[in-house]
Design a protein around this motif. Structure first.
Motif, PDB file in Angstrom:
ATOM      1  N   MET A  15       0.657  -0.989   0.059  1.00 13.67           N
ATOM      2  CA  MET A  15       0.042   0.082   0.185  1.00 13.67           C
ATOM      3  C   MET A  15       0.868   1.167  -0.046  1.00 13.67           C
ATOM      4  SD  MET A  15      -3.099   0.899   2.754  1.00 13.67           S
ATOM      5  CE  MET A  15      -3.860  -0.715   2.697  1.00 13.67           C
ATOM      6  N   SER A  16       0.418   2.294  -0.640  1.00 11.88           N
ATOM      7  CA  SER A  16       1.367   3.672  -0.904  1.00 11.88           C
ATOM      8  C   SER A  16       1.413   4.133   0.480  1.00 11.88           C
ATOM      9  CB  SER A  16       0.894   4.454  -1.992  1.00 11.88           C
ATOM     10  OG  SER A  16      -0.268   4.943  -1.610  1.00 11.88           O
ATOM     11  N   VAL A  17       2.368   5.052   0.672  1.00 15.18           N
ATOM     12  CA  VAL A  17       2.308   5.851   1.808  1.00 15.18           C
ATOM     13  C   VAL A  17       0.885   6.738   2.037  1.00 15.18           C
ATOM     14  CG1 VAL A  17       3.653   7.755   2.902  1.00 15.18           C
ATOM     15  CG2 VAL A  17       4.764   6.040   1.961  1.00 15.18           C
ATOM     16  N   ALA A  18       0.468   7.440   0.792  1.00 16.13           N
ATOM     17  CA  ALA A  18      -0.671   8.216   0.881  1.00 16.13           C
ATOM     18  C   ALA A  18      -1.791   7.350   1.524  1.00 16.13           C
ATOM     19  CB  ALA A  18      -0.895   8.878  -0.513  1.00 16.13           C
ATOM     20  N   ASP A  19      -1.886   6.216   0.825  1.00 14.56           N
ATOM     21  CA  ASP A  19      -3.337   5.256   0.971  1.00 14.56           C
ATOM     22  C   ASP A  19      -2.847   4.778   2.503  1.00 14.56           C
ATOM     23  OD1 ASP A  19      -3.872   5.458  -1.585  1.00 14.56           O
ATOM     24  OD2 ASP A  19      -3.010   3.669  -2.195  1.00 14.56           O
ATOM     25  N   THR A  20      -1.759   4.724   3.096  1.00 15.27           N
ATOM     26  CA  THR A  20      -1.767   4.106   4.316  1.00 15.27           C
ATOM     27  C   THR A  20      -2.105   5.166   5.354  1.00 15.27           C
ATOM     28  OG1 THR A  20       0.144   2.657   3.777  1.00 15.27           O
ATOM     29  CG2 THR A  20      -0.089   3.310   6.007  1.00 15.27           C
ATOM     30  N   ARG A  55      -3.982   7.654   4.673  1.00 12.46           N
ATOM     31  CA  ARG A  55      -5.539   7.750   4.856  1.00 12.46           C
ATOM     32  C   ARG A  55      -6.258   6.833   5.559  1.00 12.46           C
ATOM     33  NH1 ARG A  55      -4.707   9.948  -0.776  1.00 12.46           N
ATOM     34  NH2 ARG A  55      -4.957   7.755  -1.370  1.00 12.46           N
ATOM     35  N   TYR A  56      -5.867   5.579   5.480  1.00  8.58           N
ATOM     36  CA  TYR A  56      -6.256   4.380   5.906  1.00  8.58           C
ATOM     37  C   TYR A  56      -6.232   4.250   7.590  1.00  8.58           C
ATOM     38  CZ  TYR A  56      -7.196  -0.557   7.201  1.00  8.58           C
ATOM     39  OH  TYR A  56      -7.658  -1.613   7.617  1.00  8.58           O
ATOM     40  N   LEU A  57      -5.029   5.206   8.045  1.00  7.16           N
ATOM     41  CA  LEU A  57      -4.919   5.393   9.399  1.00  7.16           C
ATOM     42  C   LEU A  57      -5.519   6.502   9.926  1.00  7.16           C
ATOM     43  CD1 LEU A  57      -1.194   3.684   9.718  1.00  7.16           C
ATOM     44  CD2 LEU A  57      -3.466   2.571  10.188  1.00  7.16           C
ATOM     45  N   SER A  58      -5.948   7.424   9.164  1.00  2.63           N
ATOM     46  CA  SER A  58      -6.300   8.744   9.550  1.00  2.63           C
ATOM     47  C   SER A  58      -5.365   9.637  10.094  1.00  2.63           C
ATOM     48  CB  SER A  58      -7.554   8.748  10.379  1.00  2.63           C
ATOM     49  OG  SER A  58      -8.728   8.047   9.816  1.00  2.63           O
ATOM     50  N   ILE A  59      -3.901   9.524   9.601  1.00  2.00           N
ATOM     51  CA  ILE A  59      -3.061  10.508   9.975  1.00  2.00           C
ATOM     52  C   ILE A  59      -2.248  11.042   8.610  1.00  2.00           C
ATOM     53  CG2 ILE A  59      -2.425   9.055  12.067  1.00  2.00           C
ATOM     54  CD1 ILE A  59       0.034   7.610  10.487  1.00  2.00           C
ATOM     55  N   GLY A  60      -1.290  12.057   8.953  1.00  2.00           N
ATOM     56  CA  GLY A  60      -0.693  12.526   7.735  1.00  2.00           C
ATOM     57  C   GLY A  60       0.615  11.824   7.303  1.00  2.00           C
ATOM     58  N   ARG A  61       0.856  12.104   6.158  1.00  2.00           N
ATOM     59  CA  ARG A  61       1.959  11.469   5.448  1.00  2.00           C
ATOM     60  C   ARG A  61       3.122  11.380   6.157  1.00  2.00           C
ATOM     61  NH1 ARG A  61       3.613  14.096   0.828  1.00  2.00           N
ATOM     62  NH2 ARG A  61       4.609  12.292   0.184  1.00  2.00           N
ATOM     63  N   THR A  62       3.409  12.659   6.576  1.00  2.00           N
ATOM     64  CA  THR A  62       4.804  12.699   7.699  1.00  2.00           C
ATOM     65  C   THR A  62       4.700  11.948   8.760  1.00  2.00           C
ATOM     66  OG1 THR A  62       4.757  15.119   7.102  1.00  2.00           O
ATOM     67  CG2 THR A  62       6.035  14.581   8.868  1.00  2.00           C
ATOM     68  N   ALA A  76       7.421   8.786   9.558  1.00  2.00           N
ATOM     69  CA  ALA A  76       8.010   8.687  10.777  1.00  2.00           C
ATOM     70  C   ALA A  76       7.710   7.291  11.367  1.00  2.00           C
ATOM     71  CB  ALA A  76       7.444   9.641  11.632  1.00  2.00           C
ATOM     72  N   LEU A  77       6.711   6.702  11.138  1.00  2.00           N
ATOM     73  CA  LEU A  77       6.544   5.302  11.564  1.00  2.00           C
ATOM     74  C   LEU A  77       7.251   4.221  10.754  1.00  2.00           C
ATOM     75  CD1 LEU A  77       2.653   5.179  12.262  1.00  2.00           C
ATOM     76  CD2 LEU A  77       4.220   5.100  13.770  1.00  2.00           C
ATOM     77  N   VAL A  78       7.546   4.552   9.286  1.00  2.00           N
ATOM     78  CA  VAL A  78       8.373   3.911   8.477  1.00  2.00           C
ATOM     79  C   VAL A  78       9.760   3.986   8.971  1.00  2.00           C
ATOM     80  CG1 VAL A  78       9.419   3.651   6.244  1.00  2.00           C
ATOM     81  CG2 VAL A  78       6.870   3.841   6.616  1.00  2.00           C
ATOM     82  N   ARG A 126      10.897   4.823  -7.103  1.00  2.00           N
ATOM     83  CA  ARG A 126      11.023   5.973  -6.138  1.00  2.00           C
ATOM     84  C   ARG A 126       9.786   5.924  -5.201  1.00  2.00           C
ATOM     85  NH1 ARG A 126      11.156  11.416  -8.810  1.00  2.00           N
ATOM     86  NH2 ARG A 126      11.564  11.916  -6.746  1.00  2.00           N
ATOM     87  N   LYS A 127       9.056   4.657  -5.368  1.00  2.00           N
ATOM     88  CA  LYS A 127       7.686   4.603  -4.981  1.00  2.00           C
ATOM     89  C   LYS A 127       8.070   3.762  -3.568  1.00  2.00           C
ATOM     90  CE  LYS A 127       2.814   3.793  -5.198  1.00  2.00           C
ATOM     91  NZ  LYS A 127       2.147   4.833  -5.726  1.00  2.00           N
ATOM     92  N   ARG A 128       7.616   4.299  -2.304  1.00  2.00           N
ATOM     93  CA  ARG A 128       7.842   3.478  -1.262  1.00  2.00           C
ATOM     94  C   ARG A 128       6.476   2.712  -0.847  1.00  2.00           C
ATOM     95  NH1 ARG A 128      11.037   2.592   2.536  1.00  2.00           N
ATOM     96  NH2 ARG A 128      12.580   4.107   1.866  1.00  2.00           N
ATOM     97  N   LEU A 129       6.366   1.512  -0.526  1.00  2.00           N
ATOM     98  CA  LEU A 129       4.951   0.945  -0.423  1.00  2.00           C
ATOM     99  C   LEU A 129       5.211   0.130   1.138  1.00  2.00           C
ATOM    100  CD1 LEU A 129       4.868  -1.036  -3.818  1.00  2.00           C
ATOM    101  CD2 LEU A 129       3.573   0.974  -3.131  1.00  2.00           C
TER     102      LEU A 129
END
Length: 62
Positions: free
Chosen positions: A1-6, A8-15, A19-21, A33-36
């Motif tokens: 799952m992409s960072v943006a999708d993750t 949205r799924y967790l209802s948190i920001g991309r930043t 940070a969790l990654v 260049r895509k992080r999944l």
């Protein structure tokens, strides 16, 4: 799952997701260049958070 999708799924920001990654909480890999983020890692994160916030709850019922 992409960072943006993750995020949205967790209802948190991309930043916060990045940070969790960086902290190793969410496992990820890159393709080009895509992080999944591994879906199993997201599920484990949610289960860990639920267990930490509700230790008396039976995690199988969540």
């Amino acid at each position: 799952m992409s960072v943006a999708d993750t995020a949205r799924y967790l209802s948190i920001g991309r930043t916060s997701t990045f940070a969790l990654v960086r902290a190793g909480t969410l496992k990820s890999f890159t393709i080009g260049r895509k992080r999944l983020i591994l879906v199993g890692s997201i599920e484990a994160f949610i289960a860990d958070r639920c267990a930490a916030e509700h230790p008396e709850a039976d995690n199988d019922s969540l």
